[in-house]
Design a protein around this motif. Structure first.
Motif, mmCIF file in Angstrom:
data_model
loop_
_atom_site.group_PDB
_atom_site.id
_atom_site.type_symbol
_atom_site.label_atom_id
_atom_site.label_comp_id
_atom_site.label_asym_id
_atom_site.label_seq_id
_atom_site.Cartn_x
_atom_site.Cartn_y
_atom_site.Cartn_z
ATOM 1 N N MET A 1 94.101 85.471 69.294
ATOM 2 C CA MET A 1 94.053 84.766 68.030
ATOM 3 C C MET A 1 93.995 85.762 66.861
ATOM 4 O O MET A 1 94.633 85.537 65.847
ATOM 5 N N VAL A 2 93.262 86.818 66.996
ATOM 6 C CA VAL A 2 93.042 87.763 65.904
ATOM 7 C C VAL A 2 94.342 88.355 65.353
ATOM 8 O O VAL A 2 94.482 88.469 64.127
ATOM 9 N N PRO A 3 95.330 88.704 66.187
ATOM 10 C CA PRO A 3 96.562 89.297 65.627
ATOM 11 C C PRO A 3 97.326 88.377 64.663
ATOM 12 O O PRO A 3 98.167 88.847 63.901
ATOM 13 N N HIS A 4 97.038 87.087 64.665
ATOM 14 C CA HIS A 4 97.729 86.150 63.777
ATOM 15 C C HIS A 4 97.164 86.154 62.363
ATOM 16 O O HIS A 4 97.701 85.496 61.482
ATOM 17 N N TYR A 5 96.097 86.894 62.125
ATOM 18 C CA TYR A 5 95.448 86.917 60.813
ATOM 19 C C TYR A 5 95.565 88.308 60.192
ATOM 20 O O TYR A 5 95.621 89.307 60.921
ATOM 21 N N PRO A 6 95.588 88.374 58.845
ATOM 22 C CA PRO A 6 95.758 89.675 58.181
ATOM 23 C C PRO A 6 94.601 90.640 58.426
ATOM 24 O O PRO A 6 94.802 91.849 58.443
ATOM 25 N N THR A 7 93.385 90.109 58.595
ATOM 26 C CA THR A 7 92.230 90.949 58.911
ATOM 27 C C THR A 7 91.432 90.256 60.008
ATOM 28 O O THR A 7 91.546 89.039 60.189
ATOM 29 N N LYS A 8 90.633 91.027 60.707
ATOM 30 C CA LYS A 8 89.793 90.424 61.750
ATOM 31 C C LYS A 8 88.854 89.375 61.159
ATOM 32 O O LYS A 8 88.637 88.331 61.748
ATOM 33 N N ARG A 9 88.337 89.660 59.968
ATOM 34 C CA ARG A 9 87.395 88.741 59.329
ATOM 35 C C ARG A 9 88.041 87.370 59.068
ATOM 36 O O ARG A 9 87.383 86.338 59.138
ATOM 37 N N SER A 10 89.336 87.348 58.778
ATOM 38 C CA SER A 10 90.039 86.088 58.507
ATOM 39 C C SER A 10 90.031 85.160 59.714
ATOM 40 O O SER A 10 90.161 83.946 59.568
ATOM 41 N N ALA A 11 89.878 85.722 60.888
ATOM 42 C CA ALA A 11 89.893 84.915 62.117
ATOM 43 C C ALA A 11 88.519 84.330 62.430
ATOM 44 O O ALA A 11 88.380 83.576 63.398
ATOM 45 N N LEU A 12 87.524 84.630 61.623
ATOM 46 C CA LEU A 12 86.159 84.223 61.976
ATOM 47 C C LEU A 12 85.989 82.708 62.099
ATOM 48 O O LEU A 12 85.512 82.228 63.121
ATOM 49 N N VAL A 13 86.360 81.934 61.089
ATOM 50 C CA VAL A 13 86.117 80.480 61.144
ATOM 51 C C VAL A 13 86.894 79.827 62.293
ATOM 52 O O VAL A 13 86.296 79.087 63.087
ATOM 53 N N PRO A 14 88.198 80.080 62.428
ATOM 54 C CA PRO A 14 88.874 79.453 63.580
ATOM 55 C C PRO A 14 88.317 79.913 64.921
ATOM 56 O O PRO A 14 88.248 79.130 65.867
ATOM 57 N N THR A 15 87.894 81.152 64.994
ATOM 58 C CA THR A 15 87.309 81.650 66.241
ATOM 59 C C THR A 15 85.969 80.960 66.521
ATOM 60 O O THR A 15 85.678 80.598 67.666
ATOM 61 N N LEU A 16 85.190 80.750 65.480
ATOM 62 C CA LEU A 16 83.918 80.031 65.649
ATOM 63 C C LEU A 16 84.161 78.596 66.117
ATOM 64 O O LEU A 16 83.463 78.095 66.997
ATOM 65 N N LEU A 17 85.162 77.938 65.515
ATOM 66 C CA LEU A 17 85.467 76.556 65.923
ATOM 67 C C LEU A 17 85.909 76.509 67.390
ATOM 68 O O LEU A 17 85.496 75.628 68.144
ATOM 69 N N TYR A 18 86.755 77.449 67.769
ATOM 70 C CA TYR A 18 87.230 77.492 69.157
ATOM 71 C C TYR A 18 86.053 77.713 70.109
ATOM 72 O O TYR A 18 85.917 77.010 71.117
ATOM 73 N N ALA A 19 85.205 78.673 69.783
ATOM 74 C CA ALA A 19 84.054 78.968 70.643
ATOM 75 C C ALA A 19 83.116 77.770 70.726
ATOM 76 O O ALA A 19 82.606 77.428 71.797
ATOM 77 N N GLN A 20 82.899 77.107 69.589
ATOM 78 C CA GLN A 20 82.018 75.935 69.576
ATOM 79 C C GLN A 20 82.576 74.812 70.446
ATOM 80 O O GLN A 20 81.833 74.139 71.162
#
Length: 147
Positions: A1-20
């Motif tokens: 998922m992270v490579p689809h975002y300009p920075t690693k930080r940009s992936a935080l919210v979608p990554t949190l939703l996925y993990a949740q």
């Protein structure tokens, strides 16, 4: 998922939703793992979690019922819908029914002002609510869980 975002930080919210969605809530272990993978501190991750009402660090019921009581929904009966849900489910704000089926939550806005009063159950929106309509919605989710 992270490579689809300009920075690693940009992936935080979608990554949190996925993990949740996978774990059911954002545990200390999940927060530590995501902070490590995204080069963030755990405090930075927790700050984001505390900002968004759809993210939680506590286990929720199978169905998370979020009733909007912001201005549009409040004017059209959102608080009455919330009170009705609390009575029907026998729980208050951020509480889970004894059977673990429903968690009830009052939220500030779910972006459905044109169809107020509105609620969201997991990722499903329900608009133009009445107490009777909310009863049917909750009953339908309960039936789905027992099938």
């Amino acid at each position: 998922m992270v490579p689809h975002y300009p920075t690693k930080r940009s992936a935080l919210v979608p990554t949190l939703l996925y993990a949740q969605d996978e774990v059911g809530y954002l545990s200390d272990e999940v927060i530590a793992e995501l902070a490590s993978r995204l080069d963030l501190t755990e405090l930075e991750v927790r700050n984001v979690i505390s900002y968004y009402s759809m993210l939680t660090t506590k286990p929720r019921g199978k169905f998370n019922v979020q009733v909007c009581t912001n201005i549009s929904c409040m004017v059209r009966g959102g608080e009455e819908i919330l009170h009705h849900c609390a009575t029907k489910l026998g729980v208050g704000h951020k509480q889970t029914t004894a059977d673990g089926m429903f968690t009830l939550e009052e939220v500030e806005c779910i972006g459905a002002c044109s169809w107020a009063p509105a609620a969201q159950v997991n990722y499903d929106f329900h608009e133009n609510l009445t107490a009777e309509k909310m009863d049917r919605i909750l009953d339908d989710y309960k039936k789905k869980a027992t099938q």
